[in-house]
Design a protein around this motif. Structure first.
Motif, mmCIF file in Angstrom:
data_model
loop_
_atom_site.group_PDB
_atom_site.id
_atom_site.type_symbol
_atom_site.label_atom_id
_atom_site.label_comp_id
_atom_site.label_asym_id
_atom_site.label_seq_id
_atom_site.Cartn_x
_atom_site.Cartn_y
_atom_site.Cartn_z
ATOM 1 N N GLU A 70 28.459 -72.642 -4.187
ATOM 2 C CA GLU A 70 28.065 -71.831 -5.341
ATOM 3 C C GLU A 70 27.003 -72.518 -6.196
ATOM 4 O O GLU A 70 26.807 -72.158 -7.358
ATOM 5 C CB GLU A 70 29.306 -71.518 -6.181
ATOM 6 C CG GLU A 70 30.322 -70.665 -5.415
ATOM 7 C CD GLU A 70 31.554 -70.317 -6.230
ATOM 8 O OE1 GLU A 70 31.700 -70.862 -7.347
ATOM 9 O OE2 GLU A 70 32.367 -69.510 -5.736
ATOM 10 N N SER A 71 26.294 -73.465 -5.606
ATOM 11 C CA SER A 71 25.307 -74.237 -6.372
ATOM 12 C C SER A 71 23.940 -73.576 -6.445
ATOM 13 O O SER A 71 23.098 -73.991 -7.246
ATOM 14 C CB SER A 71 25.148 -75.640 -5.767
ATOM 15 O OG SER A 71 24.591 -75.565 -4.465
ATOM 16 N N ARG A 106 22.303 -70.210 -7.352
ATOM 17 C CA ARG A 106 22.614 -68.924 -7.984
ATOM 18 C C ARG A 106 21.996 -67.745 -7.237
ATOM 19 O O ARG A 106 22.592 -66.661 -7.153
ATOM 20 C CB ARG A 106 22.102 -68.948 -9.435
ATOM 21 C CG ARG A 106 22.547 -67.757 -10.264
ATOM 22 C CD ARG A 106 24.054 -67.771 -10.491
ATOM 23 N NE ARG A 106 24.605 -66.436 -10.643
ATOM 24 C CZ ARG A 106 25.896 -66.164 -10.694
ATOM 25 N NH1 ARG A 106 26.776 -67.120 -10.578
ATOM 26 N NH2 ARG A 106 26.323 -64.926 -10.839
ATOM 27 N N VAL A 113 24.516 -66.784 -4.507
ATOM 28 C CA VAL A 113 25.900 -66.457 -4.856
ATOM 29 C C VAL A 113 26.166 -64.963 -4.740
ATOM 30 O O VAL A 113 27.192 -64.529 -4.200
ATOM 31 C CB VAL A 113 26.228 -66.953 -6.281
ATOM 32 C CG1 VAL A 113 27.571 -66.396 -6.758
ATOM 33 C CG2 VAL A 113 26.262 -68.481 -6.315
ATOM 34 N N ASP A 114 25.255 -64.129 -5.220
ATOM 35 C CA ASP A 114 25.417 -62.675 -5.161
ATOM 36 C C ASP A 114 24.435 -62.020 -4.199
ATOM 37 O O ASP A 114 24.209 -60.809 -4.266
ATOM 38 C CB ASP A 114 25.231 -62.069 -6.556
ATOM 39 C CG ASP A 114 26.348 -62.471 -7.511
ATOM 40 O OD1 ASP A 114 27.493 -62.602 -7.052
ATOM 41 O OD2 ASP A 114 26.067 -62.677 -8.702
ATOM 42 N N ARG A 151 28.280 -67.938 1.427
ATOM 43 C CA ARG A 151 28.150 -66.508 1.107
ATOM 44 C C ARG A 151 28.551 -65.642 2.294
ATOM 45 O O ARG A 151 29.367 -64.727 2.171
ATOM 46 C CB ARG A 151 26.706 -66.196 0.696
ATOM 47 C CG ARG A 151 26.463 -64.728 0.326
ATOM 48 C CD ARG A 151 27.097 -64.393 -0.988
ATOM 49 N NE ARG A 151 26.859 -63.018 -1.378
ATOM 50 C CZ ARG A 151 27.805 -62.071 -1.395
ATOM 51 N NH1 ARG A 151 29.042 -62.364 -1.053
ATOM 52 N NH2 ARG A 151 27.513 -60.851 -1.776
ATOM 53 N N LYS A 209 36.714 -66.049 -12.221
ATOM 54 C CA LYS A 209 35.268 -66.113 -12.359
ATOM 55 C C LYS A 209 34.623 -64.763 -12.102
ATOM 56 O O LYS A 209 33.622 -64.411 -12.697
ATOM 57 C CB LYS A 209 34.699 -67.145 -11.386
ATOM 58 C CG LYS A 209 33.203 -67.374 -11.530
ATOM 59 C CD LYS A 209 32.746 -68.528 -10.675
ATOM 60 C CE LYS A 209 31.261 -68.785 -10.861
ATOM 61 N NZ LYS A 209 30.787 -69.903 -10.032
ATOM 62 N N ARG A 223 32.304 -59.178 -10.488
ATOM 63 C CA ARG A 223 31.063 -59.030 -9.750
ATOM 64 C C ARG A 223 30.892 -57.606 -9.245
ATOM 65 O O ARG A 223 29.787 -57.091 -9.174
ATOM 66 C CB ARG A 223 31.061 -60.023 -8.576
ATOM 67 C CG ARG A 223 29.835 -59.898 -7.721
ATOM 68 C CD ARG A 223 29.648 -61.110 -6.828
ATOM 69 N NE ARG A 223 30.782 -61.352 -5.946
ATOM 70 C CZ ARG A 223 30.850 -62.398 -5.128
ATOM 71 N NH1 ARG A 223 29.890 -63.286 -5.115
ATOM 72 N NH2 ARG A 223 31.885 -62.569 -4.348
#
Length: 232
Positions: free
Chosen positions: A38-39, A41, A44-45, A114, A168, A177
């Motif tokens: 998750e480093s 960004r 991440v999505d 991911r 989170k 999310r």
């Protein structure tokens, strides 16, 4: 393309088939730790243009079996459609971020995290659908329902969502999310009913996080009460 997708293989699967894939699948996260995964960004999505669930469903139908993670990886790197849907977009995103100054190892770890987590979500959904069907509930599934309405499966007018509690991203119906199906479909008439199976966060690294028999039994009872006429 997703509208034309035909889902059929999942309805022929037995619980033992899914359990076997859970045993033989390569660990989808490899040796990547959450802090590394998750480093970045921008990953991440990240999603390819073809939603992950669409990719995995197409892979399953084309291979004629529920795929392990290594099956998915081969499909994404060697099959022409698999490369177009996932392999090439993922590589392009990695190249883009490396050119922006991220280390290649950092970006590759983030992409593995991911895609690996997306695969685990798919496997968890397939397990849940097959178990519910074997309990007599005529559950249906299609990647379009997930992509547009965040509906993992449905029976009659009951929309089923499978969630892993995560402070989170989401817990219950709080901020998260993904916009929940209740918000996307809550105003429809005739009204939909909603059934959520929410798991506690995983506590073991390296194994597939699946709903327990208690989760599934409670879901069967709840869905049967909401849609008593939809038995298979």
């Amino acid at each position: 393309m997703v509208e034309a997708h035909r889902t059929s293989l999942v309805y022929a699967l037995a619980p033992a088939d899914v359990e076997a894939v859970c045993r033989i699948t390569e660990h989808a996260l490899g040796t990547v730790k959450r802090s590394s995964g998750e480093s970045v960004r921008a990953i991440v999505d990240w999603n390819p243009d073809f939603a992950f669930m669409h990719v995995f469903h197409v892979c399953m139908e084309q291979l004629g079996m529920l795929p392990s993670y290594q099956d998915v990886r081969r499909y994404a790197h060697s099959d022409p459609l698999g490369k177009r849907m996932l392999g090439e977009p993922a590589k392009a995103k990695v190249r883009e971020l490396v050119e922006r100054g991220f280390s290649e190892r950092q970006v590759r770890d983030a992409m593995r995290w991911r895609v690996g987590n997306a695969y685990y979500s798919f496997l968890r959904e397939m397990y849940t659908v097959v178990q519910l069907r074997y309990s007599g509930i005529d559950v249906r599934v299609h990647p379009l329902a997930d992509a547009l309405f965040r509906v993992d499966a449905w029976v009659g007018r009951t929309a089923i969502s499978l969630r892993v509690g995560n402070k989170k991203f989401r817990q219950g119906l709080g901020e998260g999310r993904k916009t929940p199906a209740e918000e996307l479909l809550g105003a429809e008439l005739p009204p939909f009913k909603f059934s959520t199976i929410e798991l506690a966060p995983a506590t073991r690294f390296g194994s597939v996080h699946l709903p327990s028999s208690q989760h599934l039994n409670a879901a069967v009872a709840r869905i049967s009460a909401q849609d008593p006429g939809h038995r298979n």
